[in-house]
Design a protein around this motif. Structure first.
Motif, short mmCIF file in Angstrom:
data_model
loop_
_atom_site.label_atom_id
_atom_site.label_comp_id
_atom_site.label_asym_id
_atom_site.label_seq_id
_atom_site.Cartn_x
_atom_site.Cartn_y
_atom_site.Cartn_z
N PHE A 186 10.92 6.46 -2.66
CA PHE A 186 9.84 6.62 -2.20
C PHE A 186 8.89 7.67 -2.30
O PHE A 186 7.84 7.83 -2.90
CB PHE A 186 9.97 6.34 -0.72
CG PHE A 186 8.69 6.14 0.25
CD1 PHE A 186 7.86 5.30 0.22
CD2 PHE A 186 8.36 7.48 1.07
CE1 PHE A 186 6.69 4.99 0.94
CE2 PHE A 186 7.11 7.53 1.77
CZ PHE A 186 6.22 6.37 1.87
N ALA A 239 -2.57 7.07 0.93
CA ALA A 239 -1.48 6.55 0.99
C ALA A 239 -0.51 7.58 1.95
O ALA A 239 0.51 7.17 2.82
CB ALA A 239 -0.63 6.49 -0.21
N MET A 256 -5.12 0.85 -2.67
CA MET A 256 -4.20 1.11 -2.03
C MET A 256 -3.54 -0.38 -1.43
O MET A 256 -2.38 -0.61 -0.99
CB MET A 256 -4.35 2.09 -0.65
CG MET A 256 -3.07 2.21 0.00
SD MET A 256 -3.49 3.75 1.39
CE MET A 256 -3.78 2.43 2.70
N GLY A 280 0.16 -2.32 5.40
CA GLY A 280 -1.38 -1.96 5.33
C GLY A 280 -2.25 -2.60 6.34
O GLY A 280 -3.48 -2.49 6.10
N PHE A 316 5.63 8.60 -4.60
CA PHE A 316 4.61 9.31 -3.91
C PHE A 316 4.25 10.45 -4.73
O PHE A 316 3.10 10.43 -5.37
CB PHE A 316 5.06 9.65 -2.61
CG PHE A 316 3.72 10.36 -1.97
CD1 PHE A 316 2.65 9.55 -1.39
CD2 PHE A 316 3.80 11.79 -1.94
CE1 PHE A 316 1.75 10.33 -0.68
CE2 PHE A 316 2.58 12.49 -1.41
CZ PHE A 316 1.51 11.69 -0.82
N THR A 330 0.21 -1.83 -2.14
CA THR A 330 1.08 -2.38 -0.68
C THR A 330 1.26 -3.66 -1.20
O THR A 330 2.27 -4.07 -0.76
CB THR A 330 0.04 -2.19 0.33
OG1 THR A 330 -0.74 -0.95 0.59
CG2 THR A 330 0.82 -2.52 1.83
N HIS A 334 5.43 -1.77 -2.98
CA HIS A 334 5.94 -0.31 -3.20
C HIS A 334 5.88 0.63 -2.00
O HIS A 334 6.66 1.38 -2.07
CB HIS A 334 5.10 0.26 -4.52
CG HIS A 334 5.16 -0.64 -5.52
ND1 HIS A 334 6.15 -1.21 -6.18
CD2 HIS A 334 3.96 -1.26 -6.28
CE1 HIS A 334 5.75 -1.92 -7.33
NE2 HIS A 334 4.44 -2.05 -7.41
N THR A 335 4.77 0.28 -1.21
CA THR A 335 4.77 1.33 -0.21
C THR A 335 5.86 1.38 0.84
O THR A 335 5.86 2.40 1.54
CB THR A 335 3.28 1.39 0.31
OG1 THR A 335 3.23 -0.01 0.81
CG2 THR A 335 2.27 1.41 -0.73
N PHE A 372 1.27 6.07 5.05
CA PHE A 372 2.69 5.34 4.94
C PHE A 372 3.65 6.54 5.46
O PHE A 372 4.67 6.55 5.97
CB PHE A 372 3.20 4.96 3.86
CG PHE A 372 2.04 3.86 3.16
CD1 PHE A 372 2.22 2.71 3.93
CD2 PHE A 372 1.24 3.90 2.44
CE1 PHE A 372 1.37 1.31 3.41
CE2 PHE A 372 0.42 2.82 2.05
CZ PHE A 372 0.49 1.74 2.73
#
Lengths: 657, 657
Positions: free
Chosen positions: A76, A94, A50, A124, A80, A54, A58-59, A98
């Motif tokens: 987003f 995630a 994760m 993160g 996901f 991050t 992308h997150t 997020f």
């Protein structure tokens, strides 16, 4: 053909989906990490992946640019959802970090919180929990027991767990990694309780030690999702500064004066909760995508595995050539397509309302009381109902589909190496978290019954009955309106009981839509009538509600089935002419008729179907299964699940020997 | 009351059940062993407990006294079923060792094998496998690929795996503990293949090393049952002495002459397989008992957990007081009782036919050809169909019930500590092993269609169509007979569509039985008619069969539903007058009406139910749920599941804090 179909399925966020697909392929090792690592090692590996994702940026896609995001909420959500093609612990971890934790800061906090925490949450560095559920309270969030009592002497809130039932439970990130929690608690100011609010409470030091007064424990092994560290949190008079309150919708000043621009406490509560709809939107999409993984595996297996030889043939027949096998898998495939398009429609509406950076398109457009304007309020409630409905049907569909896929693959499906085991175990709780499905369908029905009026805003199902009592006149009016609708539908959908040809018009989409719409309206009118009758008779409100609870839930479900069917039809109509549209129309017909077939008892009971025509529908579902069968492999190929997730030993033995 | 009810449920084998209950309580630690031990440690612990139970002498109960057994087959099955109240890996491991491996020796071997191996197998000194299933062949046992070729030069059989599809797969005890395997292979003598036979092949030395030519591997982690060491076996020209052949039904002499008293190879094959019916009898019972564990947990939780407060009440309502919750759990409770009694009837019949020491009551009563006499042959086929049907419905019931219980317990149900997770994961494969349920229901339907005639003895579903072609005249006769039955039923069960009171007679057991019997007969006649029509038209036999495969399976299911309902009714009628019988009658009514409700579309389509009466049945099911609800706790108490298995933290938090 499957390329064109895949592009159409991927839609406007194709690029993001492909990025996530590549990421999953690059981290394919995680797919089997849960099998042989210890629980804590698996959790740490999920965290490591994760954090790597991050670091690639992308997150934050769905967050405002000023905090390191990219202002692309639709992308987003698409990203996901695509995570559900891979290890589901990574996806849920995630989602907690997020979606829920950073989402609570974004939606419930103000600039002070955004500036202080959002960048760290998005990249993160600050791992967090969403501490809502308690041991004693899941669905009934308004009854949470945790308290946050303001102490003006020190300008602090005292967060406390008064009894065992108020212990925070099942909290993702709590057992091992989380350093801060967004804690939902009854806010007590000057001796007065103002209902549930959210505060940021540190729970661990950077070294991983529990903060003073905070007792953390581990929920231990679970049926699935063992890469997520769910835990329990108990607070013993833990003090946090006044600024810890996420104060977008309510503020407490230094002297201890509580204020909120939304005066009605119920309305305030549901406005706050409403900003968290993203969780339900995401889980529904994830469940639908997990179904795609299972179907890809099971259909490819059934198109390769042979059993029992046909007379005069030395070779055994393919599983997928057996009618029963087609019957078990292909209507579920069609329904997966239907739900895919319904989900895409939901995400579009979600982005329209919340804006592409998630910070509300409705900002500044209020009712002068700090709440939303009427139109926006209406849109919000409609979105919440749509999200609740899609989440319910999508997650139940995943449970059913993955179970069927496991059984259809026999003993091979039971082995972990073939991945259906993890899919089944990991997705099982989706029907429960982010709202229990039965409670969510009540929410859907309630919204329909009341035309989303604010005075009916309590999640409490008993409120339904009380409300009905207060609104008896209005319900009567609605009934009249419904009757008109029903009559109109009856004209539009001729009852073909007497027709010589019972097949006439069965593939006509106006017929399908008329049928599901009739069912929805009729069930809804029936619920309203029964509620009103009970209230008029002066019966106990709980009894009145409870006597038709099954009917209420069925009405909610009928509504969502209609919405899903119409979304699929719209997608067929908007598809490029040629093979893509042809293929989709065939699947749509299968889905529509299988949906009517599943409720054929109701349709016959209510005079909309003759026994003969009902049998004709069953026969046509069989025919459509046979028509879809030659394309089944292509149709799952179009989902675009990365090979690492579906090239399992039972399907591609050569890669594993 | 629950004591009387429990005694009635326990029936004649109460003492054995209590011994096993005590044993499970004493080994309660095993219930959580799967959570934190490594896979191999867990497997070893399961073995250790099995050997301890063996040392206490329980596992030989069903075997002849001369080999250390106790000649009590009914008690053996009852004890095995009761093991399902505990760790299911232990149950399955014991089933592999004592049911399958020792069972194959007993039923397929002769005195030489009994004397040499049976005592060691029963007392657990000789751990063994039942090596039937292959990677490429599960349900179609006749098509197994492993060969056993006789070499007269050395008087040995050469056991060999000719290709990857012929690898023995999913074999319990193979990955770690088994030292010998009962291997099913195509017997080749003098260049001629005689079909599938069984041989004893050593696979491991006492030190645990693979025998020369034997390659053993591990199936790895599975969705559940990880305390059982399932593995794969590949043979590379492994030589075993001629006496390794289990030669009760066929012999090979030193010179290489094959002989069998049963001349027809199909008949020989099914006679051999038929002796192994015990596995299906046992798995069905185990599944039903696993459902009892889940229902005990979920119903006790629902009777304690509160959610949402009723108006005017400070206290929230109990989950079990909500109609939807009753609807989800209580018909499943009623059905569990129904299946319990159907299973008891099946076990009685099994013991009647196989004798109390398992060595066949039919011995010496042959047809002069070495096979069974006509009457015994008929009874055997009927028993096999009954076992197949009860296994199918019992195991699907377990899957559905445990899933519903998990959802009904929300997030708490997802935690391993509350045991539903293990129940779900462990029982999931029951619908597959000992025969895939869909294949088994075809077997049931086939038996009904042919009145168990030997000439229709192939498991191959395509045989059905071929047979129908040959027997067209006879089918026509059967149809006529069926029509008479149907007409008789129509008279016995007045069609109440025109009755003013749609509730009339709904709780009359003659009505229930008439309805389910009508459905069974009507569906069966329909299948026969459709098969005959296709054959008469000269259609391809696979097509003819395949076009009505769903119908065939539904007919098989309808038959089993009728058998289950009648078994429950007989148990109600035989119950002690007073509260036990009253309680059972209420549950029976709930089961009967929920069964009819589930198929109400079919009944309406076939003119046996009006829309109005159908709605009355739904209303009555709701009422019966409410009537059963106050006794729900007592009704699960009567199952007598040991506290260690059901006193989980979410139900009894005080014991765990």
């Amino acid at each position: 053909m499957s390329t064109g179909l895949r592009e159409y399925l991927d839609g406007p966020h194709k690029a993001v989906r492909d990025v996530v697909r590549d990421g999953l392929a690059a981290n394919a090792g995680l797919l089997n990490a849960g099998l042989d690592l210890s629980r804590d090692e698996y959790r740490d590996q999920v965290l490591a992946v994760m954090q790597q994702v991050t670091a690639e940026g992308h997150t934050g896609r769905g967050f405002p640019k000023e905090f390191g995001g990219q202002g692309d909420l639709g992308g987003f959500i698409a990203g996901f959802e695509t995570l559900a093609f891979g290890d589901l612990s990574l996806m849920v971890k995630a989602g907690v970090q997020f979606g829920l934790f950073a989402g609570a800061i974004l939606h419930l906090g103000t600039s002070r919180h955004h500036e202080q925490y959002l960048t760290d949450a998005i990249d993160g560095h600050l791992l967090g929990c969403f501490a809502m559920t308690e041991t004693g309270h899941g669905s009934n969030v308004q009854a949470l027991g945790t308290t946050a009592t303001y102490d003006p002497a020190t300008e602090e809130f005292v967060v406390h767990t008064p009894n065992a039932a108020a212990r925070k439970d099942y909290i993702g990130n709590a057992a091992r990694h989380g350093r801060m929690a967004a804690v939902f608690a009854q806010l007590v100011v000057g001796g007065e309780t103002h209902g549930v609010h959210c505060l940021l409470v540190p729970i661990r030091t950077p070294d991983g030690e529990s903060m003073p007064g905070v007792t953390l424990s581990d929920c231990g092994p679970k049926l699935g999702l063992n890469g997520v560290d769910n835990g329990r949190i108990v607070f013993d008079h833990v003090r946090v500064p006044r600024t810890a309150l996420l104060d977008r919708y309510a503020q407490v000043d230094a002297e201890g004066t509580y204020s909120s621009e939304i005066e009605n406490p119920d309305r305030r509560f549901f406005t706050m909760l409403g900003t968290l709809v993203q969780g339900r939107v995401s889980v529904g999409g994830a469940a639908i995508n997990a179904s795609k993984v299972a179907l890809t595996i099971a259909i490819r297996y059934a198109d390769r595995r042979r059993q029992f030889s046909a007379p005069g043939s030395a070779e055994e027949a393919l599983l997928l050539d057996y009618r029963m096998h087609q019957r078990r898998l292909l209507p579920l495939l069609a329904r997966t397509y239907a739900l895919h398009f319904a989900q895409a429609e939901l995400v579009d509406e979600f982005v329209r309302i919340f804006g592409s950076d998630g910070t509300d398109n409705t900002e500044g457009n209020t009712d002068g009381e700090g709440g939303l304007g009427d139109r926006d309020e209406h849109d919000r409630r409609a979105l919440e109902a749509q999200a609740a409905g899609t989440k319910s049907l999508g997650t139940w569909h995943a449970t059913e589909t993955i179970q069927m896929c496991r059984e259809a693959c026999g003993g091979a499906g039971y082995l972990a190496e073939n991945r259906l085991a993890a899919l089944k175990a990991d997705t099982d709780v989706f029907t429960t978290f982010e709202g229990d499905n039965t409670v969510l369908l009540q929410l859907v029905a309630k919204g329909l019954l009341t035309n989303y009026r604010e005075s009916f805003g309590k999640l409490d199902p008993l409120g339904t009955a009380r409300f009905i009592a207060a609104q008896a006149v209005e319900i009567a009016v609605e009934k009249t309106a419904l009757r008109t609708v029903v009559e109109r539908l009856r004209d539009a959908v001729p009852n073909r009981n007497d027709t010589a040809d019972p097949d006439a018009g069965l593939r006509d989409d106006a017929y399908h839509c008329g049928m599901v719409r009739f069912r929805e309206e009729h069930m809804l009118a029936g619920v309203a009538r029964r509620l009103k009758k009970g209230i008029d008779a002066g019966d106990d409100a709980f009894e009145v509600f409870n006597r038709c609870q099954d009917h209420v839930i069925a009405a909610g479900r009928a509504h969502v089935e209609r919405v899903v069917l119409e979304a699929f039809l719209a997608a067929v109509q908007a598809a490029p002419e040629g093979p893509v549209r042809d293929r989709l129309k065939e699947l749509y017909d299968l889905h529509a008729l299988a949906t009517i077939e599943a409720e054929r008892a109701w349709y016959i009971e209510h005079g909309r179907l003759s026994g003969q025509r009902s049998k004709a529908i069953t026969a046509l579902v069989n025919e459509l299964c046979a028509a879809v069968r030659p394309h089944a492999d292509e149709l799952v190929e179009a989902f675009g699940v990365p090979g690492a997730a579906v090239d399992v030993p039972m399907v591609v033995p050569s890669q594993h020997e």
